[in-house]
Design a protein around this motif. Structure first.
Motif: not given
Length: 575
Positions: A409-416
């Motif tokens: 999930d790209l949103s999860a990577m952005r949050d990380a």
């Protein structure tokens, strides 16, 4: 040694009478290993000595520290020579990276030597830094300094063994060639993160320090390069014209900022290939970083550059020979050249063709750099990245001190990435050029929309990593090549896909939006096939995946590629 604070910082006015009074106050002012700083309003010097008073009198007699006003002597009952050399190097690096002062030191004395109980001593170094910062000698904290370009691109670096051997051998050969009048060409080769740029910048500073050295003040007896600080070499280097050539505009501008803050180095010493071609100077030495990014004859970024390419060819060679490259310009405009390169980092058809790079390496004295300096995962990580991209890697790499995760999930990577930015700084999202740059004309539009995540390409063309909005944007190869990050979140776009039947990657040409990245070359009669473009795109992702010093996060758009990567990259932990 324990971590209890045992040091003191004593202030002395930088004049003869004050130093004489100070030296009489305690025996260790005359006979004890110390580190000291001497500062003025804009300039600062860091030194170490077994006799502080004697060394300060030498500085006062030599006159090279005119304008400096205040001495701070750092004393500790537990200091020894090794500790002082280490602390001196530590402070020089931090002062250079902070940028408050112009650091007057040379770089030949920077050391990174191990010694007994070093970790305990270095814990005290942090306390010393805090004390000096409280005294107003630093503007920034350690993390901010170490994340800055001034620090990362500084010539004040402790070289590893590979780099030191390369610099030593290059210096010996270069000085002998200067003496004999012979021309020379050297090549420094290394994977991403082996410190090629560091070698180039270090050499510039070292040569200019020798060229203008006050030999009375050059105390490099403990340095690997002490043998070069002799009158004969200073005379040999007098009035030599030396330049550092950087093909990429963003990296060139960043290095100019460093040179502006460094004694003897000047921004006008940092050149583009076009600067070299148009110059009326015949350089004694040109050091070329990212040599693989020099151009062959191809359609340039503007009509002006196309015209200049032709005019430079005519001026240098008497005719506009389309087979002449910027590499030929460098060789024609200098007696000596040092080329820093990695052929696997060529990312555009206009870059030097592989046969030209191979011929350069085959006909030059070469110096390999093998030690991985950037990536905490070590050198095996580089080969693993290339293997997982080209389909040859068969099993995951065991990593104990590096975060390497695949995200679904790209949103999860952005949050990380945002989390790592808050902790470590210098954490950014980057991607292949697999989406059109809509926001360039319409700032309200998004360029990459995936998994509920709305992102724009980089707004800044220069120094994007340090720009105000970079954390919320996505950088391309053209904004990050040559730079370090703490964490890189890499989006592998639909331009790179995976054939599960063959176990090999392939490209989707229609999803590759770098116009210059897939442009044919009618001048040379070259049409680039999908296989040709695959090489460039694999190189691009290889570069992007080797920017992160502490960790790399990966998201792949193509489902088949994502499943292939899942067998080679640990999945990101669920939150």
């Amino acid at each position: 040694m324990t971590n209890t604070t045992s040091f003191s910082v004593e202030r002395v006015a930088f004049d003869k009478a004050a130093v004489r009074r100070w030296q009489a106050q305690a025996p260790r002012h005359r006979n004890w290993p110390v580190v000291y700083t001497i500062d003025g309003s804009k300039k600062l010097y860091v030194g170490e000595s077994l006799s502080a008073a004697g060394r300060l009198h030498q500085h006062l007699e030599s006159g090279t520290k005119q304008g400096l006003q205040t001495v701070r002597v750092i004393l500790d009952d537990k200091f020894n020579k090794s500790v002082c050399l280490d602390l001196e190097s530590y402070l020089i690096r931090l002062f250079a990276g902070d940028g408050r002062y112009e650091v007057l030191n040379g770089n030949a004395g920077i050391t990174d030597r191990n010694y007994y109980d070093r970790d305990s001593y270095q814990a005290v170094f942090h306390e010393i830094f805090s004390k000096l910062r409280d005294d107003g000698l630093f503007d920034k904290g350690v993390k901010e300094i170490e994340n800055s370009d001034l620090f990362k691109l500084s010539p004040f670096k402790a070289l590893n063994d590979d780099q030191a051997v390369a610099v030593m051998d290059i210096m010996e050969g270069l000085l002998e060639d200067f003496r004999s009048g012979n021309s020379s060409t050297a090549v420094v080769q290394g994977d991403p993160g082996t410190g090629k740029t560091i070698v180039g910048i270090f050499l510039m500073k070292l040569l200019l320090d020798i060229q203008s050295a006050d030999l009375h003040d050059a105390f490099y007896s403990d340095s690997l390069f002490a043998e070069f600080f002799l009158p004969e070499y200073a005379e040999l280097l007098t009035a030599r014209t030396i330049g550092l050539v950087i093909p990429q505009q963003s990296l060139r501008d960043s290095i100019k900022k460093v040179f502006r803050k460094t004694p003897r180095l000047r921004p006008d010493m940092v050149l583009s290939p076009f600067d070299v071609g148009k110059s009326t100077t015949l350089f004694d030495l040109l050091i070329v970083d990212e040599t693989h990014r020099l151009n062959q004859r191809a359609n340039q970024a503007s009509g002006v550059k196309n015209r200049e390419f032709s005019e430079i060819n005519i001026a240098i060679f008497g005719t506009d020979d389309p087979n002449k490259t910027q590499l030929d310009w460098i060789k024609a405009k200098s007696a000596h050249q040092i080329f820093l390169l990695d052929a696997d980092q060529s990312v555009r058809p206009a870059d030097l063709p592989r046969p030209a790079i191979d011929h350069l390496v085959a006909t030059s004295t070469t110096y390999p750099l093998r030690s991985q300096m950037r990536i905490a995962a070590g050198g095996d990580y580089i080969s693993h990245i290339r293997g997982l991209l080209d389909g040859t890697a068969k099993q995951p790499l065991q990593l104990s001190n590096y975060e390497f995760n695949l995200f679904d999930d790209l949103s999860a990577m952005r949050d990380a990435i945002h989390d790592r930015e808050a902790t470590y700084g210098l954490s950014r999202m980057v991607a292949g050029f697999a989406w059109p740059w809509v926001s360039r004309k319409d700032p309200q539009s998004y360029d990459i929309v995936l998994d509920g995540c709305h992102l724009q390409w980089n707004r800044a063309d220069k120094d994007w990593i340090n720009s105000r909005t970079s954390l919320d944007e996505v950088g391309s190869i053209h904004t990050v090549q040559g730079y370090d990050l703490n964490y890189a979140g890499v989006i592998i776009g639909p331009d790179l896909q995976f054939n599960t039947a063959t176990g090999k990657p392939f490209i989707n040409r229609t999803s590759y939006y770098d116009r210059k990245g897939k442009e044919n070359n009618p001048t040379l009669g070259i049409t680039y096939t999908d296989d040709d473009l695959l090489t460039f795109i694999l190189n691009i992702y290889s570069v992007l995946l080797t920017r992160g010093m502490r960790g790399t996060f990966v998201y792949a758009v193509d489902p088949s590629l994502r499943e292939h990567l899942r067998t080679l990259i640990p999945s990101a932990p669920l939150r």
